[in-house]
Design a protein around this motif. Structure first.
Motif, PDB file in Angstrom:
ATOM      1  N   LEU A 147       0.839  -1.202   0.000  1.00 52.03           N
ATOM      2  CA  LEU A 147       0.000   0.000   0.000  1.00 52.03           C
ATOM      3  C   LEU A 147       0.871   1.249   0.000  1.00 52.03           C
ATOM      4  O   LEU A 147       1.669   1.454   0.926  1.00 52.03           O
ATOM      5  CB  LEU A 147      -0.916   0.003   1.226  1.00 52.03           C
ATOM      6  N   LEU A 148       0.744   2.063  -1.024  1.00 53.17           N
ATOM      7  CA  LEU A 148       1.443   3.344  -1.072  1.00 53.17           C
ATOM      8  C   LEU A 148       0.547   4.414  -0.459  1.00 53.17           C
ATOM      9  O   LEU A 148      -0.630   4.526  -0.811  1.00 53.17           O
ATOM     10  CB  LEU A 148       1.807   3.716  -2.509  1.00 53.17           C
ATOM     11  N   VAL A 149       1.111   5.186   0.463  1.00 53.98           N
ATOM     12  CA  VAL A 149       0.397   6.326   1.043  1.00 53.98           C
ATOM     13  C   VAL A 149       1.084   7.581   0.516  1.00 53.98           C
ATOM     14  O   VAL A 149       2.253   7.817   0.789  1.00 53.98           O
ATOM     15  CB  VAL A 149       0.419   6.287   2.580  1.00 53.98           C
ATOM     16  N   GLY A 150       0.349   8.359  -0.268  1.00 53.34           N
ATOM     17  CA  GLY A 150       0.944   9.524  -0.891  1.00 53.34           C
ATOM     18  C   GLY A 150       0.112  10.772  -0.704  1.00 53.34           C
ATOM     19  O   GLY A 150      -1.013  10.728  -0.212  1.00 53.34           O
ATOM     20  N   ALA A 173       3.400   3.856  -7.686  1.00 54.08           N
ATOM     21  CA  ALA A 173       1.960   3.618  -7.569  1.00 54.08           C
ATOM     22  C   ALA A 173       1.482   2.505  -8.486  1.00 54.08           C
ATOM     23  O   ALA A 173       0.497   1.817  -8.189  1.00 54.08           O
ATOM     24  CB  ALA A 173       1.195   4.909  -7.856  1.00 54.08           C
ATOM     25  N   THR A 174       2.180   2.311  -9.600  1.00 52.29           N
ATOM     26  CA  THR A 174       1.790   1.245 -10.527  1.00 52.29           C
ATOM     27  C   THR A 174       2.342  -0.117 -10.113  1.00 52.29           C
ATOM     28  O   THR A 174       1.965  -1.130 -10.699  1.00 52.29           O
ATOM     29  CB  THR A 174       2.286   1.567 -11.949  1.00 52.29           C
ATOM     30  N   MET A 175       3.205  -0.137  -9.107  1.00 58.81           N
ATOM     31  CA  MET A 175       3.836  -1.387  -8.668  1.00 58.81           C
ATOM     32  C   MET A 175       3.180  -1.985  -7.427  1.00 58.81           C
ATOM     33  O   MET A 175       3.447  -3.139  -7.086  1.00 58.81           O
ATOM     34  CB  MET A 175       5.325  -1.139  -8.363  1.00 58.81           C
ATOM     35  N   THR A 224      -5.309   6.752 -14.525  1.00 59.91           N
ATOM     36  CA  THR A 224      -4.962   6.579 -15.937  1.00 59.91           C
ATOM     37  C   THR A 224      -3.761   5.657 -16.093  1.00 59.91           C
ATOM     38  O   THR A 224      -3.696   4.847 -17.038  1.00 59.91           O
ATOM     39  CB  THR A 224      -4.655   7.946 -16.590  1.00 59.91           C
ATOM     40  N   LEU A 225      -2.835   5.744 -15.151  1.00 53.09           N
ATOM     41  CA  LEU A 225      -1.654   4.886 -15.175  1.00 53.09           C
ATOM     42  C   LEU A 225      -1.967   3.455 -14.733  1.00 53.09           C
ATOM     43  O   LEU A 225      -1.122   2.574 -14.856  1.00 53.09           O
ATOM     44  CB  LEU A 225      -0.569   5.470 -14.253  1.00 53.09           C
ATOM     45  N   GLY A 226      -3.176   3.251 -14.202  1.00 55.23           N
ATOM     46  CA  GLY A 226      -3.566   1.919 -13.755  1.00 55.23           C
ATOM     47  C   GLY A 226      -3.438   1.695 -12.265  1.00 55.23           C
ATOM     48  O   GLY A 226      -3.608   0.569 -11.788  1.00 55.23           O
ATOM     49  N   ALA A 227      -3.144   2.752 -11.506  1.00 57.47           N
ATOM     50  CA  ALA A 227      -3.034   2.618 -10.048  1.00 57.47           C
ATOM     51  C   ALA A 227      -4.412   2.416  -9.434  1.00 57.47           C
ATOM     52  O   ALA A 227      -5.416   2.957  -9.908  1.00 57.47           O
ATOM     53  CB  ALA A 227      -2.369   3.859  -9.452  1.00 57.47           C
ATOM     54  N   ASN A 228      -4.466   1.638  -8.377  1.00 54.74           N
ATOM     55  CA  ASN A 228      -5.710   1.328  -7.677  1.00 54.74           C
ATOM     56  C   ASN A 228      -5.857   2.267  -6.483  1.00 54.74           C
ATOM     57  O   ASN A 228      -5.373   1.987  -5.386  1.00 54.74           O
ATOM     58  CB  ASN A 228      -5.686  -0.133  -7.220  1.00 54.74           C
ATOM     59  N   VAL A 229      -6.495   3.407  -6.686  1.00 52.10           N
ATOM     60  CA  VAL A 229      -6.695   4.379  -5.607  1.00 52.10           C
ATOM     61  C   VAL A 229      -7.908   3.948  -4.799  1.00 52.10           C
ATOM     62  O   VAL A 229      -9.043   4.009  -5.280  1.00 52.10           O
ATOM     63  CB  VAL A 229      -6.897   5.800  -6.163  1.00 52.10           C
ATOM     64  N   ILE A 230      -7.677   3.512  -3.559  1.00 46.94           N
ATOM     65  CA  ILE A 230      -8.768   2.923  -2.769  1.00 46.94           C
ATOM     66  C   ILE A 230      -9.451   3.919  -1.851  1.00 46.94           C
ATOM     67  O   ILE A 230     -10.534   3.647  -1.335  1.00 46.94           O
ATOM     68  CB  ILE A 230      -8.265   1.731  -1.925  1.00 46.94           C
TER      69      ILE A 230
END
Length: 235
Positions: free
Chosen positions: A41-44, A169-171, A198-204
């Protein structure tokens, strides 16, 4: 008298406070995603100073307190803070492993919180974060650490300013955005979210942070953290 660096974290210093309870609520929401297969999980945040590092640290402590094995990756190579925040030793870490394609696990440090470990940013004198993150090294490190924990939390550079965070974020399995409501700029934050998707990241979801980072002392804890689910993208 030595000051415990962990006292900067509300989950440690004021565990009975309203803001600590808000982090427990955030933990509950994140745990649901963990149960659905999210492990990385990336927190940005869009901008610097929105409080994402404190969100990562307090969320990590909250998860560790329910016996989750947690690893934090300090991937903000431009302004790393986790080593200082947890009172750790300045030693090789993420950027060193990325630079020489070596395993990251030997650089992981234990913290004063049981079940919580940190991969520090590292100590290269002049790392180039975008170049370091652009190859397969970061993806390999995430794959290396994933089996070692119930969740890997990634603290990253501001998304609206530096490109390497969008690469990470895409990884990962999911992204959670921290937004400081006192610094809300409107369309710019919306554009960051759209770009990630758009890049395919899963923003939850989003953590709405009402903390003014310039305030200190007792008033530092009077603002709430709220979690808002991303209904359009949740999976």
């Amino acid at each position: 008298m030595t000051t415990d660096p962990l006292q900067k974290l509300v989950m440690v210093s004021v565990p009975d406070s309203a803001i600590a309870e808000n982090f427990r609520s955030l933990r509950t929401n994140v745990a649901r995603h963990l149960n659905n297969g999210v492990r990385k999980l990336l927190v940005g945040s869009s901008w610097a100073g929105e409080g994402k590092t404190l969100v990562v640290a307090n969320l990590a402590v909250a998860l560790a307190q329910i016996q989750k094995q947690v690893i934090i990756i300090d991937a903000d190579l431009r302004r790393p803070k986790m080593t200082t925040l947890f009172g750790l030793v300045d030693q090789p870490g993420l950027c060193n492993s990325l630079a020489d394609s070596s395993p990251a696990a030997p650089h992981i440090q234990r913290t004063g919180v049981a079940s919580l470990r940190i991969l520090p940013a590292g100590n290269l004198p002049d790392p180039n974060p975008t170049d370091l993150m652009s190859g397969l090294g970061m993806k390999h490190i995430l794959a290396e650490l994933e089996p070692m924990a119930d969740v890997v939390l990634v603290d990253s550079s501001p998304l609206a300013i530096f490109s390497e965070s969008s690469i990470i974020a895409t990884m990962v399995d999911a992204v959670m955005l921290v937004i400081n409501t006192r610094r809300w700029r409107g369309e710019e934050e919306v554009q960051v979210k759209r770009q990630l998707e758009t890049l395919g990241a899963n923003v939850i979801g989003m953590v709405l942070n009402e903390l003014d980072q310039n305030e200190r002392g007792p008033d530092e804890y009077k603002y709430r953290y709220r979690y808002q689910k991303n209904k359009a993208k949740a999976r």
